[in-house]
Design an enzyme around this catalytic site. Sequence first.
Site, short mmCIF file in Angstrom:
data_model
loop_
_atom_site.label_atom_id
_atom_site.label_comp_id
_atom_site.label_asym_id
_atom_site.label_seq_id
_atom_site.Cartn_x
_atom_site.Cartn_y
_atom_site.Cartn_z
N ARG A 224 -0.26 5.25 0.00
CA ARG A 224 -1.43 4.43 -0.23
C ARG A 224 -1.44 3.98 -1.69
O ARG A 224 -0.94 4.68 -2.58
CB ARG A 224 -2.72 5.21 0.08
CG ARG A 224 -3.01 5.34 1.57
CD ARG A 224 -3.39 4.00 2.18
NE ARG A 224 -3.74 4.09 3.58
CZ ARG A 224 -2.89 3.87 4.58
NH1 ARG A 224 -1.62 3.56 4.32
NH2 ARG A 224 -3.28 3.93 5.83
N HIS A 272 2.48 -4.48 2.04
CA HIS A 272 1.98 -3.45 2.98
C HIS A 272 2.59 -3.65 4.37
O HIS A 272 1.87 -3.67 5.39
CB HIS A 272 0.45 -3.48 3.05
CG HIS A 272 -0.14 -2.17 3.48
ND1 HIS A 272 -1.34 -1.70 3.01
CD2 HIS A 272 0.31 -1.22 4.35
CE1 HIS A 272 -1.61 -0.52 3.58
NE2 HIS A 272 -0.62 -0.22 4.41
#
Length: 309
Positions: A224, A272
Site C-alpha cells: 500500500r 496500481h
Amino acid sequence: MALLFKSDVDRPDSWIPALRTALPGMEVRKWPEVGDPAEIDYALVWQPPEGFLASLPHLKAILSIGAGIDHLTRDPKLPRHLPLVRMVEPGLTSGMTEFVVMQSLFHHRRLLDYLDQQDRKVWRELAPVAAWQRRVGVMGLGELGADAVDRLVRLRFDVAGWSRSRRALPGAACFAGQEELPAFLARSDILVCLLPLTEETDSILNAQLFAQLPKGACVINVGRGEHLVEQDLLAALETGQIDSATLDVFRDEPLPPDSPFWSHPRVVVTPHIASMTIPETAAEAMAEAIRTLEAGGTPPGLVDLARGY
C-alpha cells in the site's frame, strides 16, 4: 437473496455476468441501483462511501473486491460485527506473483542501467550477478507473499521472508517479529513489500529501514502507498543507499502530476496494476465464500479485524 456490487475501478460489464453465473440463485445488483436496502444480504465492494455499509439493515457479510481491506476499515461506521472477507482467488495471486518476479528480474538484471545506456547510445556490458548470489527479501507472507516466495525460489534467488508471526516456506529463510527484522533487512538486496496495511505497518518503509538494507538495495512496493515514507525514499535514492525502486502504490492515487517519482531516473512507476482481480475466477471465489458463510463455515480470507488482516 441479493448481492450488491460496487466498484468505480473494476469492470462491471465483466463482473455482473460472472457473478450471476457463479450465483444462479441470487439477485445481483449494480451500484448505484441499490433498490430496497433491506433486501441486500451481501455487499461485494471496493471503496464504498463512508457509512453506506452501515445503512444496509440486513447485511450478512462484507466482501472486498481486493486483497486489502484498508479501503473498508478506514470507514468509522463500518459494521465491525459482520464477517469481512478479503479477496483470495487464483487470478489475483498469480498476477501479483508475475509482477513481483518481473520487477525482481528487472532490477536483478540492471535493466534501468541498460535503458539509460540505450538513451545515451552506449554499448557496454555490465558485470552480471548470478541469481543465487542475489538476496531477495519479501515482507508479508500471506497468500500473495508465500506464492511470490515460491516462484522466486524456483528461479534460484537467495530468498528470505519476514512476517509478524512465524512461517515456514520451502527453500526460503523465514524471519518473524520486530526482533528479527534487522537481520532480515541486512540480507535483502531486493526488498519486496507485500504487507497488509495496519497501524504497525503504516510508514514502515522509512529512513531507518532503508539504512538497514545493504547499500545499493532495490525496493519494490506492491503493498500500500501508506507503507512508504516517500521523502525518505527520495533521500535514500539521492545518497545511493537505495539504488532503484518500483512503486505500484502511492499515498495519493492517481499519482499527482507534480510528484518527483514520475521523472526520477531510478524509479519505475505503475498505476496500481501489480495485480487485478479476474472477474471469472474472482466471482467463483466470492460465490464459494458466500456458500460457506450460509452453511456456517469459515471461508478463505475471513478477516480478523483485531489484527487488521
